[in-house]
Design a protein around this motif. Structure first.
Motif, PDB file in Angstrom:
ATOM      1  N   ALA A   1      27.542 -74.268  28.764  1.00  0.00           N
ATOM      2  CA  ALA A   1      26.882 -75.301  27.966  1.00  0.00           C
ATOM      3  C   ALA A   1      27.507 -74.951  26.528  1.00  0.00           C
ATOM      4  O   ALA A   1      27.458 -75.796  25.764  1.00  0.00           O
ATOM      5  CB  ALA A   1      25.774 -75.242  28.323  1.00  0.00           C
ATOM      6  N   SER A   2      27.614 -73.537  26.352  1.00  0.00           N
ATOM      7  CA  SER A   2      27.986 -73.320  24.946  1.00  0.00           C
ATOM      8  C   SER A   2      29.337 -73.670  24.470  1.00  0.00           C
ATOM      9  O   SER A   2      30.243 -73.503  25.338  1.00  0.00           O
ATOM     10  CB  SER A   2      27.794 -71.798  24.719  1.00  0.00           C
ATOM     11  OG  SER A   2      28.402 -71.464  23.646  1.00  0.00           O
ATOM     12  N   THR A   3      29.334 -74.438  23.600  1.00  0.00           N
ATOM     13  CA  THR A   3      30.753 -75.118  23.144  1.00  0.00           C
ATOM     14  C   THR A   3      31.825 -73.988  22.786  1.00  0.00           C
ATOM     15  O   THR A   3      33.045 -73.972  23.154  1.00  0.00           O
ATOM     16  CB  THR A   3      30.506 -75.935  21.962  1.00  0.00           C
ATOM     17  OG1 THR A   3      29.643 -77.042  22.465  1.00  0.00           O
ATOM     18  CG2 THR A   3      31.980 -76.679  21.610  1.00  0.00           C
ATOM     19  N   ASN A   4      31.265 -72.948  22.197  1.00  0.00           N
ATOM     20  CA  ASN A   4      32.058 -71.771  21.441  1.00  0.00           C
ATOM     21  C   ASN A   4      32.785 -71.195  22.867  1.00  0.00           C
ATOM     22  O   ASN A   4      33.939 -70.617  22.792  1.00  0.00           O
ATOM     23  CB  ASN A   4      31.313 -70.578  20.976  1.00  0.00           C
ATOM     24  CG  ASN A   4      30.976 -71.560  19.632  1.00  0.00           C
ATOM     25  OD1 ASN A   4      31.437 -72.340  18.820  1.00  0.00           O
ATOM     26  ND2 ASN A   4      29.688 -70.652  19.051  1.00  0.00           N
ATOM     27  N   VAL A   5      31.775 -70.823  23.820  1.00  0.00           N
ATOM     28  CA  VAL A   5      32.466 -69.969  24.897  1.00  0.00           C
ATOM     29  C   VAL A   5      33.576 -70.834  25.709  1.00  0.00           C
ATOM     30  O   VAL A   5      34.598 -70.440  26.040  1.00  0.00           O
ATOM     31  CB  VAL A   5      31.516 -69.766  25.894  1.00  0.00           C
ATOM     32  CG1 VAL A   5      32.006 -69.080  27.213  1.00  0.00           C
ATOM     33  CG2 VAL A   5      30.280 -68.730  25.451  1.00  0.00           C
ATOM     34  N   HIS A   6      33.228 -72.126  25.760  1.00  0.00           N
ATOM     35  CA  HIS A   6      34.312 -73.047  26.540  1.00  0.00           C
ATOM     36  C   HIS A   6      35.512 -73.329  25.856  1.00  0.00           C
ATOM     37  O   HIS A   6      36.703 -73.091  26.175  1.00  0.00           O
ATOM     38  CB  HIS A   6      33.612 -74.367  26.743  1.00  0.00           C
ATOM     39  CG  HIS A   6      34.560 -75.299  27.269  1.00  0.00           C
ATOM     40  ND1 HIS A   6      35.100 -75.354  28.640  1.00  0.00           N
ATOM     41  CD2 HIS A   6      35.444 -76.384  26.802  1.00  0.00           C
ATOM     42  CE1 HIS A   6      35.930 -76.346  28.747  1.00  0.00           C
ATOM     43  NE2 HIS A   6      36.106 -76.949  27.993  1.00  0.00           N
ATOM     44  N   ASN A   7      35.193 -73.260  24.310  1.00  0.00           N
ATOM     45  CA  ASN A   7      36.587 -73.278  23.344  1.00  0.00           C
ATOM     46  C   ASN A   7      37.526 -72.260  23.558  1.00  0.00           C
ATOM     47  O   ASN A   7      38.738 -72.383  23.636  1.00  0.00           O
ATOM     48  CB  ASN A   7      35.961 -73.904  22.049  1.00  0.00           C
ATOM     49  CG  ASN A   7      35.661 -75.475  21.961  1.00  0.00           C
ATOM     50  OD1 ASN A   7      36.097 -76.010  23.087  1.00  0.00           O
ATOM     51  ND2 ASN A   7      35.056 -75.519  21.055  1.00  0.00           N
ATOM     52  N   ALA A   8      36.671 -71.046  23.404  1.00  0.00           N
ATOM     53  CA  ALA A   8      37.423 -69.901  23.509  1.00  0.00           C
ATOM     54  C   ALA A   8      38.287 -69.769  24.759  1.00  0.00           C
ATOM     55  O   ALA A   8      39.640 -69.382  24.895  1.00  0.00           O
ATOM     56  CB  ALA A   8      36.501 -68.598  23.544  1.00  0.00           C
ATOM     57  N   ALA A   9      37.708 -70.030  25.904  1.00  0.00           N
ATOM     58  CA  ALA A   9      38.376 -70.063  27.294  1.00  0.00           C
ATOM     59  C   ALA A   9      39.480 -71.135  27.361  1.00  0.00           C
ATOM     60  O   ALA A   9      40.540 -70.541  27.623  1.00  0.00           O
ATOM     61  CB  ALA A   9      37.321 -70.073  28.471  1.00  0.00           C
ATOM     62  N   HIS A  10      39.305 -72.099  26.733  1.00  0.00           N
ATOM     63  CA  HIS A  10      40.218 -73.216  26.592  1.00  0.00           C
ATOM     64  C   HIS A  10      41.199 -72.734  25.788  1.00  0.00           C
ATOM     65  O   HIS A  10      42.299 -72.932  26.211  1.00  0.00           O
ATOM     66  CB  HIS A  10      39.601 -74.514  25.978  1.00  0.00           C
ATOM     67  CG  HIS A  10      40.418 -75.674  26.018  1.00  0.00           C
ATOM     68  ND1 HIS A  10      40.999 -76.183  24.957  1.00  0.00           N
ATOM     69  CD2 HIS A  10      40.807 -76.551  26.915  1.00  0.00           C
ATOM     70  CE1 HIS A  10      41.760 -77.316  25.417  1.00  0.00           C
ATOM     71  NE2 HIS A  10      41.610 -77.547  26.642  1.00  0.00           N
ATOM     72  N   ASP A  11      41.079 -72.209  24.651  1.00  0.00           N
ATOM     73  CA  ASP A  11      42.476 -71.690  23.661  1.00  0.00           C
ATOM     74  C   ASP A  11      43.068 -70.612  24.347  1.00  0.00           C
ATOM     75  O   ASP A  11      44.160 -70.593  24.454  1.00  0.00           O
ATOM     76  CB  ASP A  11      41.955 -71.328  22.599  1.00  0.00           C
ATOM     77  CG  ASP A  11      40.986 -72.586  21.686  1.00  0.00           C
ATOM     78  OD1 ASP A  11      41.278 -73.493  21.946  1.00  0.00           O
ATOM     79  OD2 ASP A  11      40.529 -72.098  20.714  1.00  0.00           O
TER      80      ASP A  11
END
Length: 58
Positions: A38-48
């Motif tokens: 749910a955390s945008t930061n965790v998802h974006n870090a994994a995405h990057d």
């Protein structure tokens, strides 16, 4: 002339099955927590990170 013998013990089947099961559980947990977090930061870090490793994700 000196010789040394080295014996390597192979893990039995149940130990290998346990290791594979543990690796699968950890892998699924990592994919779930980073992919569906749910955390945008965790998802974006994994995405990057996926893009940085040239892994297509969309």
């Amino acid at each position: 002339m000196n010789t040394a013998s080295v014996s390597t013990a192979r893990p039995n089947v149940s130990e290998r099955v346990k290791a594979v099961a543990a690796a699968l559980v950890v892998g699924v947990a990592l994919v779930y927590t980073t992919g569906f977090a749910a955390s945008t930061n965790v998802h974006n870090a994994a995405h990057d990170t996926r893009h940085g490793l040239a892994f297509p994700c969309h």
